[in-house]
Design a protein around this motif. Structure first.
Motif, PDB file in Angstrom:
ATOM      1  N   ILE A 157      -2.107  23.538   6.596  1.00 55.25           N
ATOM      2  CA  ILE A 157      -1.523  23.360   7.924  1.00 55.25           C
ATOM      3  C   ILE A 157      -1.597  24.653   8.715  1.00 55.25           C
ATOM      4  O   ILE A 157      -1.914  24.662   9.912  1.00 55.25           O
ATOM      5  CB  ILE A 157      -0.052  22.898   7.810  1.00 55.25           C
ATOM      6  CG1 ILE A 157       0.041  21.547   7.089  1.00 55.25           C
ATOM      7  CG2 ILE A 157       0.599  22.815   9.187  1.00 55.25           C
ATOM      8  CD1 ILE A 157      -0.633  20.405   7.795  1.00 55.25           C
ATOM      9  N   SER A 158      -1.308  25.778   8.066  1.00 52.68           N
ATOM     10  CA  SER A 158      -1.311  27.068   8.759  1.00 52.68           C
ATOM     11  C   SER A 158      -2.714  27.568   9.065  1.00 52.68           C
ATOM     12  O   SER A 158      -2.890  28.496   9.858  1.00 52.68           O
ATOM     13  CB  SER A 158      -0.587  28.120   7.910  1.00 52.68           C
ATOM     14  OG  SER A 158      -1.293  28.358   6.691  1.00 52.68           O
ATOM     15  N   GLY A 159      -3.726  26.963   8.440  1.00 51.41           N
ATOM     16  CA  GLY A 159      -5.098  27.391   8.657  1.00 51.41           C
ATOM     17  C   GLY A 159      -5.551  28.506   7.721  1.00 51.41           C
ATOM     18  O   GLY A 159      -6.677  28.994   7.835  1.00 51.41           O
ATOM     19  N   GLU A 160      -4.694  28.892   6.782  1.00 52.58           N
ATOM     20  CA  GLU A 160      -5.061  29.950   5.825  1.00 52.58           C
ATOM     21  C   GLU A 160      -6.151  29.486   4.866  1.00 52.58           C
ATOM     22  O   GLU A 160      -6.960  30.286   4.392  1.00 52.58           O
ATOM     23  CB  GLU A 160      -3.829  30.384   5.031  1.00 52.58           C
ATOM     24  CG  GLU A 160      -2.703  30.970   5.860  1.00 52.58           C
ATOM     25  CD  GLU A 160      -1.434  31.113   5.052  1.00 52.58           C
ATOM     26  OE1 GLU A 160      -1.455  31.872   4.057  1.00 52.58           O
ATOM     27  OE2 GLU A 160      -0.424  30.454   5.395  1.00 52.58           O
ATOM     28  N   LYS A 161      -6.157  28.194   4.529  1.00 50.18           N
ATOM     29  CA  LYS A 161      -7.147  27.657   3.591  1.00 50.18           C
ATOM     30  C   LYS A 161      -7.674  26.327   4.103  1.00 50.18           C
ATOM     31  O   LYS A 161      -6.968  25.577   4.789  1.00 50.18           O
ATOM     32  CB  LYS A 161      -6.534  27.461   2.197  1.00 50.18           C
ATOM     33  CG  LYS A 161      -6.268  28.752   1.438  1.00 50.18           C
ATOM     34  CD  LYS A 161      -5.834  28.437   0.015  1.00 50.18           C
ATOM     35  CE  LYS A 161      -5.712  29.721  -0.804  1.00 50.18           C
ATOM     36  NZ  LYS A 161      -4.628  30.582  -0.337  1.00 50.18           N
ATOM     37  N   THR A 162      -8.907  26.031   3.738  1.00 54.06           N
ATOM     38  CA  THR A 162      -9.449  24.706   3.989  1.00 54.06           C
ATOM     39  C   THR A 162      -9.025  23.796   2.843  1.00 54.06           C
ATOM     40  O   THR A 162      -8.550  24.257   1.804  1.00 54.06           O
ATOM     41  CB  THR A 162     -10.984  24.743   4.052  1.00 54.06           C
ATOM     42  OG1 THR A 162     -11.495  25.144   2.764  1.00 54.06           O
ATOM     43  CG2 THR A 162     -11.466  25.719   5.119  1.00 54.06           C
ATOM     44  N   ILE A 163      -9.208  22.498   3.023  1.00 48.10           N
ATOM     45  CA  ILE A 163      -8.861  21.558   1.953  1.00 48.10           C
ATOM     46  C   ILE A 163      -9.672  21.837   0.684  1.00 48.10           C
ATOM     47  O   ILE A 163      -9.097  21.889  -0.415  1.00 48.10           O
ATOM     48  CB  ILE A 163      -9.033  20.105   2.442  1.00 48.10           C
ATOM     49  CG1 ILE A 163      -7.904  19.754   3.428  1.00 48.10           C
ATOM     50  CG2 ILE A 163      -9.040  19.119   1.267  1.00 48.10           C
ATOM     51  CD1 ILE A 163      -8.067  18.423   4.119  1.00 48.10           C
ATOM     52  N   PRO A 164     -10.995  22.047   0.758  1.00 51.21           N
ATOM     53  CA  PRO A 164     -11.749  22.376  -0.471  1.00 51.21           C
ATOM     54  C   PRO A 164     -11.278  23.674  -1.127  1.00 51.21           C
ATOM     55  O   PRO A 164     -11.232  23.759  -2.359  1.00 51.21           O
ATOM     56  CB  PRO A 164     -13.196  22.491   0.025  1.00 51.21           C
ATOM     57  CG  PRO A 164     -13.253  21.635   1.245  1.00 51.21           C
ATOM     58  CD  PRO A 164     -11.913  21.814   1.899  1.00 51.21           C
ATOM     59  N   GLU A 165     -10.926  24.667  -0.341  1.00 52.83           N
ATOM     60  CA  GLU A 165     -10.443  25.926  -0.919  1.00 52.83           C
ATOM     61  C   GLU A 165      -9.122  25.720  -1.660  1.00 52.83           C
ATOM     62  O   GLU A 165      -8.930  26.229  -2.773  1.00 52.83           O
ATOM     63  CB  GLU A 165     -10.274  26.983   0.181  1.00 52.83           C
ATOM     64  CG  GLU A 165     -11.583  27.525   0.731  1.00 52.83           C
ATOM     65  CD  GLU A 165     -11.398  28.384   1.965  1.00 52.83           C
ATOM     66  OE1 GLU A 165     -12.347  29.098   2.327  1.00 52.83           O
ATOM     67  OE2 GLU A 165     -10.296  28.346   2.580  1.00 52.83           O
ATOM     68  N   ALA A 166      -8.219  24.967  -1.049  1.00 49.02           N
ATOM     69  CA  ALA A 166      -6.941  24.689  -1.696  1.00 49.02           C
ATOM     70  C   ALA A 166      -7.142  23.849  -2.955  1.00 49.02           C
ATOM     71  O   ALA A 166      -6.455  24.056  -3.962  1.00 49.02           O
ATOM     72  CB  ALA A 166      -6.004  23.978  -0.724  1.00 49.02           C
ATOM     73  N   ALA A 167      -8.087  22.913  -2.908  1.00 55.38           N
ATOM     74  CA  ALA A 167      -8.358  22.066  -4.075  1.00 55.38           C
ATOM     75  C   ALA A 167      -8.890  22.892  -5.244  1.00 55.38           C
ATOM     76  O   ALA A 167      -8.505  22.667  -6.400  1.00 55.38           O
ATOM     77  CB  ALA A 167      -9.353  20.965  -3.710  1.00 55.38           C
TER      78      ALA A 167
END
Length: 537
Positions: A491-501
């Motif tokens: 949500i904050s834009g610190e990570k993309t969904i693939p990066e968080a995954a």
């Protein structure tokens, strides 16, 4: 800089507020300026167009409600101006294509697990005590007290010490947060289940409970079990043993069974139970962790205490993890059928076998019919907490909840207590109730459960680690004692969904290897609530 608003799908006609927006503020998105007409709290949605009474509300590219009055562009959508509505399902209409993610970095990864003779690999090594009927709960609780005191050498908690100090007229007693491992056996845990079933309800519920327990014993996280029976209950020992044989005809795990009405006094029964269980536990302690491919993981996917960010941060992160696991040959299970209402068409089209699509729709139809017969409906699914945080219709909640299943094809549809055997994404019929869902996922083979939450849900499972994933950073910081992973960085834009995954999957491997303990395990949260489909008699 964090975005203020988001349109999840290009087809959508509502926009998500990613932060509080005051009335009169102008926000820009995709070439259009929107003026906010009334204060909008973060997680809620506002109209991207003018709506008339009866117009469909679209989010995630699907129908999630309909306007029941005129709504102006920039006006917040609420339970007062929008009602539940979902698209009609006509059976399988097409076969959806899928491009698997690149899994070069994952295909050869391993975790350290407990190898079983049937080829399954567990993330835990548990000796499990459970009763076949609620009449034996007291005896299970007695055994729990005995075994935990002697095997774990539990010290008094800081809250016990506080009460002890107050009773003695003193002040708060400080206790060290970190204590050494005082367990007698280092490679085995003992866990205890109690429940309110096994008798008094319809026979089908007793039989389902027997199959559920068979699934728990067959789960590779379990090394052996002690089973207590009264003797006269609906869930007879033979029903449980037949269920276990049907699921695992070559079961080699030790099972200690005692029936009180055949054993005489409680003292005589407990004496035998303790002696026999101790021998099994001592033997199970000899099993050690060894490397195994991550394809041996079976991951349950669940959400609870969802908020308006769950469907755009935490749940899509789980969806990415699920797709990675499907691509490497692992197993995942998406449950909570009431929270798939409105996305049935997509899920049917993702079923590899037409028979599974038919089975899914029948399970959904029968489930909803039972809910309607009880005087309710799937549209009553959103809780007060869901609504307060932006999930105002069941279809909206469902469209976000289904994102936990990613985009991979569905290899099989399972009814409650059916065990997952096919690698890839499975659908498992369970209620949306958090504890009932987790209980069912583990009974169907989940060796790790991923549990997303936007509001905070403190619960776990007796035999499988439950990893809590927060949809937002505020929750992760406020309830840090129950949250294992923060997906609010999306949500904050610190990570993309693939990066968080990727980061989450690393955590899962560490948890599966016993290197990281989940917060639920630290708090000793071992919830077990079987789904009862029938009534009490």
């Amino acid at each position: 800089m964090q975005k203020k608003v988001l349109k999840v799908n290009p087809k959508d006609n509502v926009i998500v507020a990613l932060m509080d927006l005051p009335a009169g503020e102008s926000v820009h998105l995709d070439g259009t300026d929107y003026t906010i007409l009334k204060d909008i709290k973060a997680k809620h949605k506002f109209a991207a167009v003018d709506f008339e009474d009866g117009d469909h509300i679209l989010m995630y590219g699907v129908i999630v409600g309909k306007a029941n009055q005129s709504i102006k562009q920039g006006e917040v959508i609420t339970t007062e101006n929008v009602k539940h509505q979902s698209a009609k399902v006509v059976g399988k209409t097409e076969t959806l294509g899928w491009t698997p993610p690149n899994v070069d970095k994952w295909k050869d990864r391993t975790f350290n697990g407990f190898h079983r003779e049937d080829g399954q690999v567990g993330t835990e090594n548990v000796w499990l005590f459970f009763p076949l009927v609620f009449c034996e709960n007291k005896n299970i609780e007695t055994l729990k007290d005995i075994f935990e005191k002697e095997l774990l050498h539990d010290k008094a908690s800081k809250h016990q010490l506080l009460l002890r100090s107050l009773l003695n007229g003193g002040a708060t007693v400080e206790v060290e947060e970190e204590e050494p491992d005082t367990r007698v056996f280092k490679n085995i845990d003992v866990r205890f289940i109690t429940h309110q079933g096994g008798c008094g309800g319809i026979r089908q519920d007793a039989e389902a409970l027997g199959r559920l327990f068979a699934g728990y014993v067959n789960n590779p996280n379990v090394a052996g079990a002690t089973v207590l029976s009264l003797g006269c209950q609906n869930l007879q020992v033979q029903i449980f043993m037949d269920s276990l044989h049907a699921l695992a005809p070559n079961n080699k795990k030790p099972i200690v069974v005692y029936e009180q009405q055949k054993s005489g006094t409680i003292d005589e029964m407990l004496t035998g139970v303790i002696k026999d269980s101790y021998e099994g536990i001592k033997k199970a302690n000899e099993i050690e962790r060894k490397p195994a491919s991550i394809t041996k993981l079976n991951i349950g996917l669940e959400c609870g205490g969802s908020d308006g960010f769950s469907g755009i941060s935490a749940n899509p992160v789980l969806g990415e993890v699920s797709d990675i696991m499907a691509a490497v040959g692992g197993t995942t299970m998406l449950a909570e059928f009431p929270e798939l209402c409105g996305v049935e068409q997509e899920l049917v089209n993702r079923c590899i076998n037409d028979e599974d699509g038919v089975k899914f729709l029948k399970l959904m139809k029968d489930f909803e019919a039972s809910v309607v017969a009880a005087g309710s409906g799937f549209d009553m699914n959103p809780s007060p907490g869901n609504i307060k945080d932006g999930l105002i219709t069941d279809a909206m909640k469902s469209a976000g909840a289904s994102k936990k299943g990613g985009a991979a094809p569905i290899v099989e549809v399972l009814d409650f207590t059916e065990y997952a055997t096919k690698p890839g994404l499975n659908l498992l019929c369970t209620p949306g109730n958090d504890a009932e869902c987790t209980t069912a996922l583990v009974g169907s083979g989940a060796t790790v459960v991923l549990f997303t939450t936007g509001l905070g849900t403190p619960m776990g499972n007796p035999i499988s680690p439950v990893v809590k994933i927060s949809s937002n950073t505020v929750l992760a910081e406020k309830m840090s004692d129950i949250i294992d992973f923060n997906a609010g960085t999306v949500i904050s834009g610190e990570k993309t969904i693939p990066e968080a995954a990727d980061e989450l999957l690393e955590l899962i491997i560490n948890v599966a290897s016993g290197e990281v303990k989940t917060k639920a395990d630290v708090l000793n949260q071992n919830d077990f609530i079987p789904w009862r489909r029938g009534v009490s008699l």
